[in-house]
Design a protein around this motif. Sequence first.
Motif, PDB file in Angstrom:
ATOM      1  N   THR B 251     -22.235  79.233 -25.314  1.00  0.00           N
ATOM      2  CA  THR B 251     -22.891  78.254 -24.479  1.00  0.00           C
ATOM      3  C   THR B 251     -24.324  78.280 -24.858  1.00  0.00           C
ATOM      4  OG1 THR B 251     -23.172  79.582 -22.640  1.00  0.00           O
ATOM      5  CG2 THR B 251     -20.801  78.319 -22.494  1.00  0.00           C
ATOM      6  N   LYS B 253     -26.510  78.792 -22.754  1.00  0.00           N
ATOM      7  CA  LYS B 253     -27.228  79.906 -22.130  1.00  0.00           C
ATOM      8  C   LYS B 253     -27.126  81.022 -22.966  1.00  0.00           C
ATOM      9  CE  LYS B 253     -26.501  82.934 -18.130  1.00  0.00           C
ATOM     10  NZ  LYS B 253     -27.784  83.229 -17.902  1.00  0.00           N
ATOM     11  N   GLU B 254     -26.109  81.305 -23.601  1.00  0.00           N
ATOM     12  CA  GLU B 254     -25.947  82.576 -24.434  1.00  0.00           C
ATOM     13  C   GLU B 254     -26.268  82.412 -25.965  1.00  0.00           C
ATOM     14  OE1 GLU B 254     -25.058  85.366 -23.015  1.00  0.00           O
ATOM     15  OE2 GLU B 254     -24.880  84.709 -21.085  1.00  0.00           O
ATOM     16  N   HIS B 491     -14.704  74.306 -17.640  1.00  0.00           N
ATOM     17  CA  HIS B 491     -16.231  74.521 -17.373  1.00  0.00           C
ATOM     18  C   HIS B 491     -17.073  73.400 -17.877  1.00  0.00           C
ATOM     19  CE1 HIS B 491     -20.135  76.745 -17.754  1.00  0.00           C
ATOM     20  NE2 HIS B 491     -19.704  76.821 -16.213  1.00  0.00           N
ATOM     21  N   GLU B 495     -26.154  75.427 -18.228  1.00  0.00           N
ATOM     22  CA  GLU B 495     -26.598  76.645 -17.886  1.00  0.00           C
ATOM     23  C   GLU B 495     -26.673  77.229 -16.286  1.00  0.00           C
ATOM     24  OE1 GLU B 495     -29.696  77.093 -20.622  1.00  0.00           O
ATOM     25  OE2 GLU B 495     -30.490  79.194 -19.733  1.00  0.00           O
ATOM     26  N   GLU B 498     -23.389  78.342 -15.052  1.00  0.00           N
ATOM     27  CA  GLU B 498     -23.293  79.619 -15.534  1.00  0.00           C
ATOM     28  C   GLU B 498     -23.891  80.783 -14.325  1.00  0.00           C
ATOM     29  OE1 GLU B 498     -22.918  81.240 -19.356  1.00  0.00           O
ATOM     30  OE2 GLU B 498     -23.079  79.257 -20.292  1.00  0.00           O
ATOM     31  N   LYS B 502     -22.141  83.618 -12.416  1.00  0.00           N
ATOM     32  CA  LYS B 502     -22.431  85.074 -12.316  1.00  0.00           C
ATOM     33  C   LYS B 502     -22.759  85.599 -10.863  1.00  0.00           C
ATOM     34  CE  LYS B 502     -25.082  88.341 -15.104  1.00  0.00           C
ATOM     35  NZ  LYS B 502     -26.023  88.476 -16.087  1.00  0.00           N
ATOM     36  N   LYS B 526     -19.520  86.510 -16.925  1.00  0.00           N
ATOM     37  CA  LYS B 526     -20.499  85.747 -17.673  1.00  0.00           C
ATOM     38  C   LYS B 526     -19.695  84.880 -19.043  1.00  0.00           C
ATOM     39  CE  LYS B 526     -22.663  88.398 -21.208  1.00  0.00           C
ATOM     40  NZ  LYS B 526     -23.995  88.905 -21.703  1.00  0.00           N
ATOM     41  N   SER B 527     -20.119  83.959 -19.523  1.00  0.00           N
ATOM     42  CA  SER B 527     -19.443  83.172 -20.540  1.00  0.00           C
ATOM     43  C   SER B 527     -19.417  83.963 -21.688  1.00  0.00           C
ATOM     44  CB  SER B 527     -20.010  81.772 -20.841  1.00  0.00           C
ATOM     45  OG  SER B 527     -21.314  81.802 -21.812  1.00  0.00           O
ATOM     46  N   ASN B 547     -15.978  75.975 -11.154  1.00  0.00           N
ATOM     47  CA  ASN B 547     -16.994  76.493 -10.206  1.00  0.00           C
ATOM     48  C   ASN B 547     -16.969  75.411  -8.842  1.00  0.00           C
ATOM     49  OD1 ASN B 547     -18.984  77.247  -8.736  1.00  0.00           O
ATOM     50  ND2 ASN B 547     -20.491  77.074 -10.238  1.00  0.00           N
ATOM     51  N   CYS B 558     -13.639  77.497 -21.251  1.00  0.00           N
ATOM     52  CA  CYS B 558     -14.777  78.487 -21.459  1.00  0.00           C
ATOM     53  C   CYS B 558     -14.245  79.817 -21.085  1.00  0.00           C
ATOM     54  CB  CYS B 558     -16.109  78.269 -20.946  1.00  0.00           C
ATOM     55  SG  CYS B 558     -17.382  79.460 -21.494  1.00  0.00           S
ATOM     56  N   PHE B 560     -14.595  83.351 -19.900  1.00  0.00           N
ATOM     57  CA  PHE B 560     -15.407  84.123 -19.089  1.00  0.00           C
ATOM     58  C   PHE B 560     -15.036  85.643 -18.914  1.00  0.00           C
ATOM     59  CE2 PHE B 560     -19.003  81.638 -17.006  1.00  0.00           C
ATOM     60  CZ  PHE B 560     -18.683  80.331 -17.312  1.00  0.00           C
TER      61      PHE B 560
END
Lengths: 564, 564
Positions: B251, B253-254, B491, B495, B498, B502, B526-527, B547, B558, B560
């Motif tokens: 993602t 974010k990661e 998902h 970001e 996510e 978490k 986390k993803s 979520n 996704c 996780f």
Amino acid sequence: MADNASAAEPSKSAIKKAEKQARVAAEKAGKVAKAAKQAALPVVGGKKADDIMGMTVKKTENFSAWYQEVVLKSELINYYEEISGFFILRPTSMYIWNTIRKWFQEGIEEMGVEEASFPMFLSSKSLEKEKDHVEGFAPELAWVTKAGDKDLEVPVAVRPTSEAVMYPYYSKWIRSHRDLPLRLNQWNSVVRWEAKQTTPFLRAREFLWQEGHTAHLTEELAGEEVLQILELYAGVYEQLLAVPVVRGRKTEKEKFAGGYYTTTVEGYIPSNGRGIQGATSHCLGQNFSKMFDITVEDPTQKEGEGAKHIHVWQNSWGLSTRVIGVMIMIHGDDKGLVLPPRISKIQVIIIPVGVTKNTTPEDKTKMYDQLQDFKDTLKKVKVRSDYDVRDGYTPAWKFNDWELKGVPLRLEYGPKDAAKSVVSFARRDTGEKGTIAISDMAAEIPKLLETIQSDMYAKAEASFRSHRVVINKWEEVVPTLDSKNVVLIPHCLAEKCEDQIKDSTKGAPDESDGPQDQKAPSMGMKSLCIPFEQPEGIVKGETKCLNPECGALAEKYCMFGRSY
Amino acid sequence: MADNASAAEPSKSAIKKAEKQARVAAEKAGKVAKAAKQAALPVVGGKKADDIMGMTVKKTENFSAWYQEVVLKSELINYYEEISGFFILRPTSMYIWNTIRKWFQEGIEEMGVEEASFPMFLSSKSLEKEKDHVEGFAPELAWVTKAGDKDLEVPVAVRPTSEAVMYPYYSKWIRSHRDLPLRLNQWNSVVRWEAKQTTPFLRAREFLWQEGHTAHLTEELAGEEVLQILELYAGVYEQLLAVPVVRGRKTEKEKFAGGYYTTTVEGYIPSNGRGIQGATSHCLGQNFSKMFDITVEDPTQKEGEGAKHIHVWQNSWGLSTRVIGVMIMIHGDDKGLVLPPRISKIQVIIIPVGVTKNTTPEDKTKMYDQLQDFKDTLKKVKVRSDYDVRDGYTPAWKFNDWELKGVPLRLEYGPKDAAKSVVSFARRDTGEKGTIAISDMAAEIPKLLETIQSDMYAKAEASFRSHRVVINKWEEVVPTLDSKNVVLIPHCLAEKCEDQIKDSTKGAPDESDGPQDQKAPSMGMKSLCIPFEQPEGIVKGETKCLNPECGALAEKYCMFGRSY
């Protein structure tokens, strides 16, 4: 630690000038390329561009500048401009290094040496255990004092070599004589922050190498290994790089800091008559095992005698990318690099010739298909070849480009060759030309490559042999050095005498490096090694050390020379 | 930079306790050996010594402590006691790494990737060119500020990765679209001075890896390579290490700091149900080429249009010694390490049995000669074997010792076997026992090793498959994680969402690590990746992000999980 550096200092200004010259030339070449790039045009092989892209310095006229230019333009190296004293090894260099690595790795695996990987940092605590050792390396240590924005509680140094990193663990792992021999090798890079002038491959602040560290029960077993490894090092030079070396032992003055004795293979650079250390295999004796407490119980002791401990006998041995520099200096010529076939990434470059504006697209395709056939044929007999069909470059430009890069054999193929079912060839080492029937390529080309390899070795060997002069009169020493020789002289092997000799052979103008106006006083000679193969002539208890200021008896013939 | 670390924090105290436990055990073992050494006696296979030398922690009871113990006692690793966070890779580890290296190297050579070696230091000037990149790495940089006893004018950092070291030269070397693709790879070590808890192989302040850095003319060409490399990474896990992985994309974010997108292979640790990043292949897009000014003229532009420049498309990709840690965690058991045959230095260990006080020296010699014959026979069919004829150890002690070290297949040979012309075998992975006719060894043992390899993979694959759970109800997420699964959920890929996830999945007691009294709150999930292979069920424009606090539409399933 043996100091191989001082040699470079007297001619520092000469080197700087030469470097600048090489860089200006390189920049000019860059500008031409950049201009071409901006104009969205290829760098075409016009006469002027040829000259600038190729070598501009002659090997015989300014050896240092020639070396700098050849390593850059043949794309072996790029200077790391961000931090001085560091170099980037490009794919041609790494191919050479990996070929050496594979060959040497096979040799040590057969001996039972295993691979390990120890951290790159060492604490000052371990380093200080062996005093001579730390003194040798301390001025060149790179210290990490911060991580992120925090100061480290205890700074750590980047390894200059790994004795002090590894031996605390030898002490843990060696618990019984059955754990011996312990033989570990690692391939890594080490950092020695030289204050002296750096030179690609020969002296860099970081360099790739292998370092072997072994432990044995007895001096004899350790000694056997020292020589086995030395023979592998000689093999790297002689069999892969076509470079002759002299095997011998270092004097006390030149041996490894903290070691017992050092064996070495020594090379010779004809262009300036200097000696150059090739690689060293050290017996450390029990010095380190005493400091790091590496012991085993004595296996020969009888029951009831109580535990008697023996400190193990240790060796360490290393071969670095320096080998590549030696090879370049010996084989290269005014056209650029000359690579021995065994270590050349491309052994054969095939260049189409006779393609003109009148060539039909069909004929061109047919010809290029034929080039692919050649490549396939050669691949089957394990010859590494490629062809160069870049548009916009003349054959002459391509010839120069591949000569600069040192490819051992060039094949040319055009309508005239096709008509006779042959390819034309040109050897990089001698310039010799000829033709080979296409039907014979698979048989003849591997043979021709091996001939090139052995001819290159033979030529270098003859040169070294004729420039290794046995001298028995002191007055002949300096003139012999001045004629680009190394000398073998009867010597007492004492450190103090070596210092005197270095001093008393200094000062004559050094014609080996740089043009006339850059002459610097020549360096004094130092001992290279005590060759295992000794000339006859020393009468024990009679023959004196050749140094007139010494007066002691000669122990051995020792090889001295101006040196890297 | 993807942060794989936070996972470790909640159970820090648990890990510390477990570590201590493992160390105390190791120390005890050391003391026994030392005592034996001082008494000049071998460590004989008495019941007590057996227990202490072997594993003392069960994988199911305290996974972290088990891991620490197994890497130490199987002699893969030694802690580097001088500087925390560093580890020594011993020969068994290096054998695994070199096997991976050879396999991967062949793969990239075929793709035309060349090898280079860039310096280990970078100047802050180059580093600062790409802002996101420097922010990601700055807190972990090791700074060299001194050389010898002199302060450096400008401090230099040890590379944490080499984008900023290499790309200034890509800018120089890439002058025309004909210089593309430029593909260079280097095998080296990098330093990231982690403040977090370190773990052998998984998180170390220095680790071995390869880093590939390539430049391409178009996004498509770069994208193709990203996936070719990812497939090689999957091959390292699946074909060599017998470890199943899920291929996917990270993602936003990661993803890699400063990159365009990141692809990844993700693994799964059954013992604690955590996901673990396997290796990543990044497309950097044009971000770095813009910062480092890496351009070529547009080859598609027409004459007379004037020079139009294109920023090249870049990739970088890396595989580290972390792979070894993942393999250990998946295959190991309460007896110690279990190695897949393809990467095991010793594939078959041969142990003589039934040698008693009554065995005549002649019979013993005959038997040991037979063991050498076995070894020779196996060598001819490329099976790496050795025999264990250490005196003073019982067969049972030897069995345990080689099981601890993970050797895939044990052969036993004694008078009873000799009478029937067979050898007895025991598989390390399943414990299965049987006999093989001596005359069939050359044919059967290579087959058996391949069966072990594929069975190990199949077992791990079944486990991962059954613990990858597609979830469409939010309430099921945490219970599913608590049952040691990773989850695939619809998902939005944002970001912020996510971060919420978490946070909202934190807090239940974590039973996966440590005994009851060391329970710590479990980490949030986390993803791990957006798997390329997607479950069905997302209706574009309808399905919402799982979520409950999010409310946005779901883009993809996704994966996780709680994670390393």
